[in-house]
Design a protein around this motif. Structure first.
Motif, mmCIF file in Angstrom:
data_model
loop_
_atom_site.group_PDB
_atom_site.id
_atom_site.type_symbol
_atom_site.label_atom_id
_atom_site.label_comp_id
_atom_site.label_asym_id
_atom_site.label_seq_id
_atom_site.Cartn_x
_atom_site.Cartn_y
_atom_site.Cartn_z
ATOM 1 N N THR A 182 -6.621 -17.317 8.577
ATOM 2 C CA THR A 182 -5.806 -16.208 7.243
ATOM 3 C C THR A 182 -6.022 -15.608 6.947
ATOM 4 O O THR A 182 -4.971 -14.928 5.801
ATOM 5 N N ASP A 187 -7.679 -22.727 2.428
ATOM 6 C CA ASP A 187 -6.110 -22.367 2.317
ATOM 7 C C ASP A 187 -6.018 -24.299 2.198
ATOM 8 O O ASP A 187 -6.799 -24.477 1.999
ATOM 9 N N THR A 188 -4.705 -24.178 1.714
ATOM 10 C CA THR A 188 -4.503 -25.346 1.205
ATOM 11 C C THR A 188 -3.094 -25.605 2.307
ATOM 12 O O THR A 188 -1.999 -25.267 2.732
ATOM 13 N N LEU A 189 -3.672 -26.744 3.060
ATOM 14 C CA LEU A 189 -2.891 -27.070 4.545
ATOM 15 C C LEU A 189 -2.057 -28.480 3.734
ATOM 16 O O LEU A 189 -2.489 -29.451 3.174
ATOM 17 N N THR A 190 -0.502 -28.884 4.669
ATOM 18 C CA THR A 190 0.243 -30.001 4.500
ATOM 19 C C THR A 190 0.619 -30.603 4.830
ATOM 20 O O THR A 190 0.811 -29.676 6.904
ATOM 21 N N VAL A 191 -0.625 -31.635 5.360
ATOM 22 C CA VAL A 191 -0.349 -31.589 6.752
ATOM 23 C C VAL A 191 0.424 -33.629 6.738
ATOM 24 O O VAL A 191 0.220 -34.635 5.512
ATOM 25 N N VAL A 209 -12.085 -26.051 11.497
ATOM 26 C CA VAL A 209 -11.135 -26.704 10.527
ATOM 27 C C VAL A 209 -12.377 -27.145 9.438
ATOM 28 O O VAL A 209 -12.759 -28.183 10.096
ATOM 29 N N ALA A 243 -2.900 -29.254 12.197
ATOM 30 C CA ALA A 243 -2.312 -28.229 11.072
ATOM 31 C C ALA A 243 -3.303 -27.179 11.151
ATOM 32 O O ALA A 243 -1.965 -25.754 10.719
ATOM 33 N N GLY A 244 -4.197 -27.102 10.724
ATOM 34 C CA GLY A 244 -5.504 -25.992 10.968
ATOM 35 C C GLY A 244 -4.791 -24.703 12.624
ATOM 36 O O GLY A 244 -5.313 -23.956 12.040
ATOM 37 N N ALA A 247 -1.877 -22.995 11.368
ATOM 38 C CA ALA A 247 -2.047 -21.973 10.413
ATOM 39 C C ALA A 247 -3.390 -20.677 10.478
ATOM 40 O O ALA A 247 -2.880 -19.922 10.801
#
Length: 384
Positions: A182, A187-191, A209, A243-244, A247
């Motif tokens: 990335t 990073d901030t993942l929205t899970v 991740v 999610a990772g 991304a």
């Protein structure tokens, strides 16, 4: 009568695999995959692979293929195949650092490498077809064969053996093409079901991740069996992994993410823990604790590629791994469920960010059995 296929059964590091000389394998990939699944005993609804040579865990359900290389910078090609335990899946999407330790010795014992009669050490240059990267394997030899006996011990394996020193060259971007897929150290993942969670997405040897164990209500000192039994945790871990992967550009949607990669690693600061052999490890013995998930289960030690990725990540400024370990040197001591693993990495600052020049460690290996595996001739036929 069943067909016979020449093979050897190896322990490499903390894994086991059935190892084939590429010249012996019949047919194309579809035929070979059917044979591999049959030999390992997959799929198995009971999760034990009793009808094959697998051991019911991802670390014990593996295939290795070795053949002479056509490349100028390699002596042999190494292909790793992860065999799923519970479904008919032969996955070529990841590398295996532990089984990488047996490739050089296998190549020597199969006569793929020319040795001098008095030679006492070998260097085998290996092209990993899964990651399209080169690594070097150094180990002792005697009388034209790889030496197995020695006084080196590694976490997770009883007894000792001869050292196999592994150096993975330019391991960054093995799956995604970039060390930081990335472009960010964090990073901030929205899970789904968990909300926002901070993660470091690092791709070195294999993509991982990294998340803080505390953000999942854990310490990264727990035993794998305890973690596997926490169904809510496993569900959240899998959601984080998917999610990772999205991304990192490894899939467009969470449903498209492969089982083999990326891995997920929970990080915890160095603290006392008891390894699976009952040994107590104090805080000063390691730099951080890691509990890593591979193929849906927490690894009983750590994947070797995961260990090397962690060593690289510890030198990425601002990453959660560097923040947790609090070191900047090349060597990293990783606390795993089976003990402390020493890994090393060489990372420099490039024009476009950090660049991983190499990562390495040492393993032991053993040729447990050699002969032939059996499979029904009908597997050579294309299904109607």
């Amino acid at each position: 009568m069943p067909n016979r296929l020449r093979a050897a059964f190896y322990r490499g590091g903390t894994s086991k695999a059935v190892v084939f000389n590429g010249k012996d394998l019949p047919g194309g990939q579809a035929v070979r995959d059917r044979i591999f699944l049959h030999v390992l005993g997959s799929p198995d609804a009971y999760g034990r692979q009793l009808n094959g040579m697998g051991g019911g865990l991802s670390s014990l359900s593996k295939v290795v293929i070795v053949k002479p290389s056509d490349r100028d910078d390699a002596d042999v090609d190494y292909t790793f195949v992860q065999i799923a335990v519970d479904e008919p899946l032969a996955d070529y999407g990841s590398a295996c650092g532990n089984m990488a330790s047996c490739v050089g010795p296998f190549a020597v014992d199969e006569g793929m490498i020319d040795l001098e009669p008095a030679q006492t050490g070998a260097l085998v240059r290996i092209y990993d077809t899964n990651t399209r990267r080169i690594y070097h394997s150094r180990f002792p030899v005697a009388d034209g064969k790889a030496v197995e006996e020695g006084d080196v011990s590694i976490p997770g394996v009883s007894g000792t053996g001869a050292p196999v020193v592994l150096e993975f060259l330019t391991p960054g971007g093995a799956a995604t093409g970039r060390l930081l897929p990335t472009g960010n150290a964090v990073d901030t993942l929205t899970v789904e079901g968990l909300g926002p969670i901070r993660a470091s997405l690092i791709d070195a040897a294999n993509p991982v991740v990294y998340v803080r164990a505390a953000d999942l209500g854990k310490t990264a000192t727990e035993q794998p069996g305890v973690l596997d039994g926490d169904k809510d945790l496993m569900s959240r871990i899998e959601a984080v992994r998917r999610a990772g992967a999205v991304a990192m550009g490894m899939a467009v949607t969470p449903d498209e993410v492969k089982r083999s990669n990326p891995k997920v690693a929970m990080l915890g600061r160095a603290s006392q823990f008891t390894s699976l052999d009952g040994v107590r490890h104090d805080t000063a013995s390691h730099d951080l604790n890691v509990r890593l998930v591979s193929m849906g289960n927490f690894h009983r030690a750590i994947t070797l590629t995961g260990g090397m990725c962690t060593a690289v990540a510890a030198q990425v400024p601002g990453s959660l791994v560097q923040e947790t370990a609090g070191i900047e040197g090349k060597d990293l001591r990783v606390g795993t469920p089976s003990g402390v693993l020493m890994v090393t990495a060489n990372v420099r600052r490039g024009a476009d960010g950090p660049e991983a020049l190499s990562a390495g460690t040492f393993r032991t290996q053993r040729r447990l059995m050699e002969g032939a595996v059996l499979y029904p001739a009908k597997l050579l036929e294309e299904p109607s």
